[in-house]
Motif scaffolding. Structure first.
Motif, PDB file in Angstrom:
ATOM      1  N   ARG A  35       0.629  -1.300   0.130  1.00  0.00           N
ATOM      2  CA  ARG A  35       0.071   0.003   0.151  1.00  0.00           C
ATOM      3  C   ARG A  35       1.084   0.821  -0.392  1.00  0.00           C
ATOM      4  N   TYR A  36       2.507   1.565   0.356  1.00  0.00           N
ATOM      5  CA  TYR A  36       3.046   2.070   0.049  1.00  0.00           C
ATOM      6  C   TYR A  36       3.495   2.345  -1.288  1.00  0.00           C
ATOM      7  N   GLY A  37       3.220   3.724  -1.567  1.00  0.00           N
ATOM      8  CA  GLY A  37       3.809   4.415  -2.832  1.00  0.00           C
ATOM      9  C   GLY A  37       5.607   4.866  -3.221  1.00  0.00           C
ATOM     10  N   TYR A  38       6.165   5.645  -3.886  1.00  0.00           N
ATOM     11  CA  TYR A  38       7.283   6.336  -3.610  1.00  0.00           C
ATOM     12  C   TYR A  38       7.921   7.131  -2.416  1.00  0.00           C
ATOM     13  N   LYS A  39       6.616   7.632  -1.972  1.00  0.00           N
ATOM     14  CA  LYS A  39       6.708   8.740  -1.609  1.00  0.00           C
ATOM     15  C   LYS A  39       6.803   8.303  -0.803  1.00  0.00           C
ATOM     16  N   ARG A  40       5.845   7.156   0.250  1.00  0.00           N
ATOM     17  CA  ARG A  40       5.881   6.666   1.792  1.00  0.00           C
ATOM     18  C   ARG A  40       7.043   5.923   2.205  1.00  0.00           C
ATOM     19  N   ILE A  41       7.670   5.132   1.185  1.00  0.00           N
ATOM     20  CA  ILE A  41       8.905   4.177   0.827  1.00  0.00           C
ATOM     21  C   ILE A  41       9.783   4.782   1.405  1.00  0.00           C
ATOM     22  N   THR A  42      10.273   6.628   0.430  1.00  0.00           N
ATOM     23  CA  THR A  42      11.119   6.910   1.157  1.00  0.00           C
ATOM     24  C   THR A  42      11.025   7.731   1.892  1.00  0.00           C
ATOM     25  N   GLU A  43      10.063   8.104   2.674  1.00  0.00           N
ATOM     26  CA  GLU A  43       9.919   8.743   4.149  1.00  0.00           C
ATOM     27  C   GLU A  43      10.315   7.535   4.522  1.00  0.00           C
ATOM     28  N   GLU A  44      10.094   6.063   4.706  1.00  0.00           N
ATOM     29  CA  GLU A  44      10.295   5.305   4.981  1.00  0.00           C
ATOM     30  C   GLU A  44      11.968   4.902   5.861  1.00  0.00           C
ATOM     31  N   LEU A  45      12.400   4.985   3.936  1.00  0.00           N
ATOM     32  CA  LEU A  45      14.380   4.701   3.936  1.00  0.00           C
ATOM     33  C   LEU A  45      14.651   6.047   4.916  1.00  0.00           C
ATOM     34  N   LYS A  46      14.308   6.641   4.863  1.00  0.00           N
ATOM     35  CA  LYS A  46      14.554   8.027   5.697  1.00  0.00           C
ATOM     36  C   LYS A  46      15.233   8.415   7.114  1.00  0.00           C
ATOM     37  N   LYS A  47      13.505   7.642   7.396  1.00  0.00           N
ATOM     38  CA  LYS A  47      13.866   7.010   9.255  1.00  0.00           C
ATOM     39  C   LYS A  47      14.723   6.138   9.825  1.00  0.00           C
ATOM     40  N   LEU A  48      15.158   5.236   8.412  1.00  0.00           N
ATOM     41  CA  LEU A  48      16.028   4.161   8.760  1.00  0.00           C
ATOM     42  C   LEU A  48      17.213   4.175   9.027  1.00  0.00           C
ATOM     43  N   GLY A  49      17.010   5.896   8.708  1.00  0.00           N
ATOM     44  CA  GLY A  49      18.438   6.063   8.131  1.00  0.00           C
ATOM     45  C   GLY A  49      19.277   6.660   6.895  1.00  0.00           C
ATOM     46  N   HIS A  50      18.875   6.137   5.963  1.00  0.00           N
ATOM     47  CA  HIS A  50      19.573   6.020   4.401  1.00  0.00           C
ATOM     48  C   HIS A  50      19.086   7.328   3.510  1.00  0.00           C
ATOM     49  N   HIS A  54      13.817  11.198  -4.060  1.00  0.00           N
ATOM     50  CA  HIS A  54      12.222   9.734  -4.132  1.00  0.00           C
ATOM     51  C   HIS A  54      12.299  10.088  -5.774  1.00  0.00           C
ATOM     52  N   LYS A  55      13.744  10.459  -6.842  1.00  0.00           N
ATOM     53  CA  LYS A  55      13.430  10.486  -8.193  1.00  0.00           C
ATOM     54  C   LYS A  55      14.368   8.722  -7.737  1.00  0.00           C
ATOM     55  N   LYS A  56      15.077   9.045  -7.062  1.00  0.00           N
ATOM     56  CA  LYS A  56      15.135   7.077  -7.105  1.00  0.00           C
ATOM     57  C   LYS A  56      15.203   6.750  -6.400  1.00  0.00           C
ATOM     58  N   SER A  57      14.648   6.760  -5.654  1.00  0.00           N
ATOM     59  CA  SER A  57      13.224   5.783  -5.142  1.00  0.00           C
ATOM     60  C   SER A  57      12.374   5.104  -6.391  1.00  0.00           C
ATOM     61  N   VAL A  58      11.587   6.646  -7.105  1.00  0.00           N
ATOM     62  CA  VAL A  58      11.492   6.272  -8.063  1.00  0.00           C
ATOM     63  C   VAL A  58      11.308   5.531  -9.104  1.00  0.00           C
ATOM     64  N   SER A  59      12.338   5.994  -9.267  1.00  0.00           N
ATOM     65  CA  SER A  59      13.181   4.273 -11.053  1.00  0.00           C
ATOM     66  C   SER A  59      13.909   3.372 -10.081  1.00  0.00           C
ATOM     67  N   HIS A  60      13.602   3.166  -9.072  1.00  0.00           N
ATOM     68  CA  HIS A  60      14.155   1.783  -8.309  1.00  0.00           C
ATOM     69  C   HIS A  60      12.776   0.931  -8.255  1.00  0.00           C
ATOM     70  N   HIS A  61      11.100   2.110  -8.060  1.00  0.00           N
ATOM     71  CA  HIS A  61      10.077   1.592  -7.740  1.00  0.00           C
ATOM     72  C   HIS A  61       9.966   0.227  -9.981  1.00  0.00           C
ATOM     73  N   ALA A  62      10.597   1.235 -11.086  1.00  0.00           N
ATOM     74  CA  ALA A  62      10.396   0.757 -12.136  1.00  0.00           C
ATOM     75  C   ALA A  62      11.019  -0.134 -12.602  1.00  0.00           C
TER      76      ALA A  62
END
Length: 76
Positions: A35-50, A54-62
């Motif tokens: 249920r999480y799109g690229y925006k939420r997953i990017t935020e979760e990665l930032k919470k984990l310290g990575h 968001h553009k890099k996250s979109v390209s990895h999703h694709a």
């Protein structure tokens, strides 16, 4: 001064790339029941310290081929 500050920033935030980022993104995607799109997953990665853009996250999703399921309102 700039070099000192940038070194501190990169020590604080981990940069990830390659197969490890794909595994982390797919694990997060499955953890949140697709249920999480690229925006939420990017935020979760930032919470984990990575450090990821968001553009890099979109390209990895694709590249991985994952998409968020469509959620529609009950009453249109």
């Amino acid at each position: 001064m700039y070099r000192i500050m940038s070194k501190r920033f990169y020590k604080k935030h981990q940069t990830i790339s390659g197969p490890s980022i794909k595994k982390i993104i797919t694990d997060l995607f499955k953890k949140f029941h697709e249920r999480y799109g690229y925006k939420r997953i990017t935020e979760e990665l930032k919470k984990l310290g990575h450090s990821i853009n968001h553009k890099k996250s979109v390209s990895h999703h694709a590249r991985i081929g994952i998409k968020m399921c469509e959620i529609y309102a009950k009453n249109p």
